[in-house]
Design an enzyme around this catalytic site. Structure first.
Site: not given
Length: 386
Positions: A229-231, A236
């Site tokens: 996942r996107h931080p 996302f």
């Protein structure tokens, strides 16, 4: 034969080995330059012994060094040194990736060469560069990824960090070095002067840390591994469909609403805990659970069709076999064939460069046999290009 690229006629003397330097000079070759690879007599570049092999020859070496010529020189032999220096006088660019200090001991550091060859562009790629407290330390990609923080932000969420699955620090240094070289060539058209390029793998990898280091510098937030996942942006991530993983990337509210409608969960977009980017990030675990339940009902292929029809960025998670047969990459000419006289037919990665006026080719010349340019350079002439 017409020019292969905008660097047509540029002569590159490649004293590098393994990956960072050879990758840099391969990019220059792909842009049209001629590359003469200088190797150790008898053994050559270390990667000549790297797997995989075909008919006893390294496919790895062949891929990274296609199109170049090879000359084996002993830097301690007076005759070989004279030949090398005569070739330096003809070269536009010299690339080396020895540890700082090695070239000075050999008498070939930039300070020594610049008065003799003032137009020579000299690119030195090393782990830590020629300045700073680490400059004398040995470095490999793993060491740079570990020291440079890349390991600490990759891996399963909540778990230990892991190395990125390619030699990212080597590759990044090669790309940035090539960019610096072409910039210096552009400047030299007016100035006539060469430049010294000091490219450190650690510096190049640091520039790739993107938002992880930006957030550290701005707010003191230290990112750990976040899985896929996107931080910051949600959703996302990689999700599980009925038969495997699917990647979905919704970087704004509009895309999130489209996703919710497409998967039959339109109400999620109106719930206060998910209604904007900040709310979704604060509640990313709960949102992933809701999305995961919906996505588990259909296959990856089904969802990819549905989501793409809804203009939601989505993709299956390809393994290397799928990448090698991807229709988009095939249409873009991202694979090339080599007819190697010893190894037989090879398939290699092509080039991302698409420049108007220069035709792409689905073929590449083979990598050189060790010292294959010896006969052509015996009179101190740059070897001809076939």
């Amino acid at each position: 034969m017409g020019a292969r690229g905008p660097l047509d006629g540029v002569k590159v003397l490649d004293l590098s080995r393994v990956l960072s330097g050879p990758f840099c000079t391969t990019l220059l070759w792909e842009l049209g330059a001629e590359v003469l690879k200088i190797e150790r007599p008898g053994k050559g570049d270390d990667t000549r012994s790297f797997p995989p092999f075909q008919k006893g020859e390294s496919v790895y070496f062949a891929s990274i060094n296609r199109g170049k010529r090879s000359l084996a020189l002993d830097f301690k032999d007076d005759g070989d040194r004279r030949l090398l220096e005569q070739l330096m006088a003809q070269a536009d660019v010299l690339v080396e990736n020895f540890q700082p200090g090695v070239m000075k001991r050999l008498g070939y550091d930039y300070a020594t060469l610049a008065p003799r060859f003032p137009s020579l562009i000299y690119a030195s790629i090393s782990g830590f560069g020629h300045t700073g407290p680490y400059k004398d330390l040995p470095a490999y990609d793993l060491i740079i990824q570990a020291l440079g923080g890349m390991v600490s932000i990759n891996g399963p969420e909540g778990g230990p960090g892991v190395r990125v699955g390619v030699s990212l620090a080597d590759l990044a240094a090669g790309v940035f070095a090539a960019l610096a070289i072409v910039s210096a060539l552009y400047e030299r058209r007016a100035s006539g002067k060469g430049r010294f390029i000091d490219m450190a793998m650690l510096d190049a990898q640091t520039m790739l840390l993107e938002s992880a280091l930006v957030r550290q510098l701005a707010s003191g937030e230290t990112q750990g591994p976040t899985g896929s996942r996107h931080p910051v942006i949600t959703p996302f991530d990689i999700f599980e469909a009925a038969d495997g993983p699917i990647a979905i990337a919704c970087a704004n509210d509009v895309l999130f609403k489209k996703l919710c409608v497409a998967i039959g969960r339109a109400e999620l977009a109106t719930q206060v805990e998910f209604h904007d980017l900040f709310a979704r990030f604060a509640n990313q675990g709960a949102l992933k659970a809701q999305l995961q339940t919906a996505l588990a009902a259909r296959t990856v292929d089904d969802w990819v069709d549905v989501l793409r029809a809804a203009d939601v960025p989505a993709a299956p998670v390809h393994d290397m076999a799928a990448v090698a047969n991807d229709p988009q990459l095939l249409a873009r000419g991202m694979f090339a064939d080599i007819a190697d006289p010893e190894m037989g037919p090879l398939r290699v990665i092509s080039s991302p460069f698409n420049i108007s006026g220069y035709a792409r080719s689905d073929a590449r010349p083979p990598a050189p046999n060790l010292d294959d340019a010896r006969a052509e350079t015996k009179d101190a002439q740059w070897p001809g290009v076939e």
